[in-house]
Design an enzyme around this catalytic site. Structure first.
Site, PDB file in Angstrom:
ATOM      1  N   SER A 257       0.847  -1.190   0.000  1.00 30.43           N
ATOM      2  CA  SER A 257       0.000   0.000   0.000  1.00 30.43           C
ATOM      3  C   SER A 257       0.881   1.238   0.000  1.00 30.43           C
ATOM      4  O   SER A 257       2.053   1.188   0.392  1.00 30.43           O
ATOM      5  CB  SER A 257      -0.894   0.008   1.243  1.00 30.43           C
ATOM      6  OG  SER A 257      -1.540   1.254   1.423  1.00 30.43           O
TER       7      SER A 257
ATOM      8  N   TYR B 294      -2.956  -0.380  10.400  1.00 28.17           N
ATOM      9  CA  TYR B 294      -2.719  -0.731   8.995  1.00 28.17           C
ATOM     10  C   TYR B 294      -1.345  -0.247   8.554  1.00 28.17           C
ATOM     11  O   TYR B 294      -0.608  -0.971   7.860  1.00 28.17           O
ATOM     12  CB  TYR B 294      -3.820  -0.127   8.133  1.00 28.17           C
ATOM     13  CG  TYR B 294      -3.808  -0.602   6.703  1.00 28.17           C
ATOM     14  CD1 TYR B 294      -4.186  -1.909   6.391  1.00 28.17           C
ATOM     15  CD2 TYR B 294      -3.448   0.245   5.666  1.00 28.17           C
ATOM     16  CE1 TYR B 294      -4.189  -2.356   5.075  1.00 28.17           C
ATOM     17  CE2 TYR B 294      -3.450  -0.191   4.353  1.00 28.17           C
ATOM     18  CZ  TYR B 294      -3.824  -1.497   4.062  1.00 28.17           C
ATOM     19  OH  TYR B 294      -3.823  -1.939   2.758  1.00 28.17           O
TER      20      TYR B 294
END
Length: 278
Positions: free
Chosen positions: A133, A146
């Site tokens: 990501s 995250y």
């Protein structure tokens, strides 16, 4: 020659799209999902559905055993994709919530990868692709769990790439920004399950976020959001190129954040990231 690939997190979004696109390209695709009904749905689409829960070591071993039984003991590629986001300020994360995030997003991927590596070593070839990501490059507020999982994944993947140098096994990271998927819906549920809004110092911010997400128009995505096809293109390159890249940036925000991280001092970058989080 038909190539075999195992993909995790195929019930929706990136995993499902890439599984179907690779099948169109002639690959033999083993599509993993946690729920039996999702496995059946994938099978109905012509994929080889595999029950695979990244939080469960037995499930991971059984999935790998099943794939190898079907292929006669070979596997050309693994695309680690199954993940979710746990929103919330760092000070509001319980140990259990952070552990659950890491179990799915990092430790399950590591265990699965380590099970297929001996197969690829025997073959003298293989491709490992990790779907990371933009938040593996930079951190944003209220995404600490995250962020943590993707930063950890980046470190493990970089190390693995160095350790596998010369083995014939290539390792790549894909680093998307916003992509159309059920990711935000699943993250909102994780937020509701694990964050105590009422007793948080961030209550006002949380309440605004809850109001916005609760009233969000279906199908309306944030700016710069791309379709899952934007991830498929670098995935195909990572699987087929003679010299796959260590990293593939996807979406304008990833290019922008990657460029800023390299060029700007941390004190200059922090205000930009703070505004981006709002």
């Amino acid at each position: 020659m038909i190539k075999t690939v195992l993909i995790t997190g195929c019930s929706t979004g990136i995993g499902r799209h890439c599984a179907l696109r690779l099948k169109e390209e002639g690959y033999r695709v083993f599509a993993g999902a946690r729920k039996p009904e999702d496995v059946q749905a994938l099978t109905d689409l012509g994929l080889e559905g595999i029950l695979l829960d990244l939080d469960d070591s037995d499930s991971i071993r059984q999935a790998v055993d099943e794939v190898l039984a079907r292929t006669g003991g070979t596997l050309d590629a693994l695309f680690n994709n199954g993940a979710y986001g746990q929103p919330g300020a760092v000070e509001d994360l319980s140990r259990a919530a952070l552990r659950a995030q890491l179990e799915t997003n990092v430790l399950g991927w590591l265990e699965l990868t380590n099970l297929v590596l001996p197969v690829m070593r025997r073959q003298g070839r293989g491709r490992i692709v990790m779907n990371s990501s933009v938040l593996g490059l930079v951190a944003l507020k209220y995404r600490g769990a995250y962020n943590c999982s993707k930063f950890a994944l980046e470190g493990l993947t970089d190390t693995l790439r160095l350790e596998l140098s010369g083995s014939g096994i290539h390792v790549s990271l894909i680093e998307p920004g916003p992509i159309e998927s059920a990711f935000r819906k699943n993250a909102f549920k994780a937020f509701q399950d694990n964050i105590d809004v009422k007793n948080s110092a961030h209550r006002t911010t949380y309440e605004a976020v809850v109001k916005r997400l609760s009233n969000q128009t279906p199908g309306k995505e944030p700016a710069f959001t791309l379709s899952p096809e934007a991830v498929f293109k670098p995935l195909r390159h990572a699987l087929e190129s003679r010299r796959p890249r260590p990293r593939y940036y996807v979406t304008l925000p990833t290019y922008f954040m990657g460029w800023m991280r390299r060029l700007l001092p941390t004190r200059w970058l922090d205000p930009i990231l703070t505004r981006a989080s709002d």
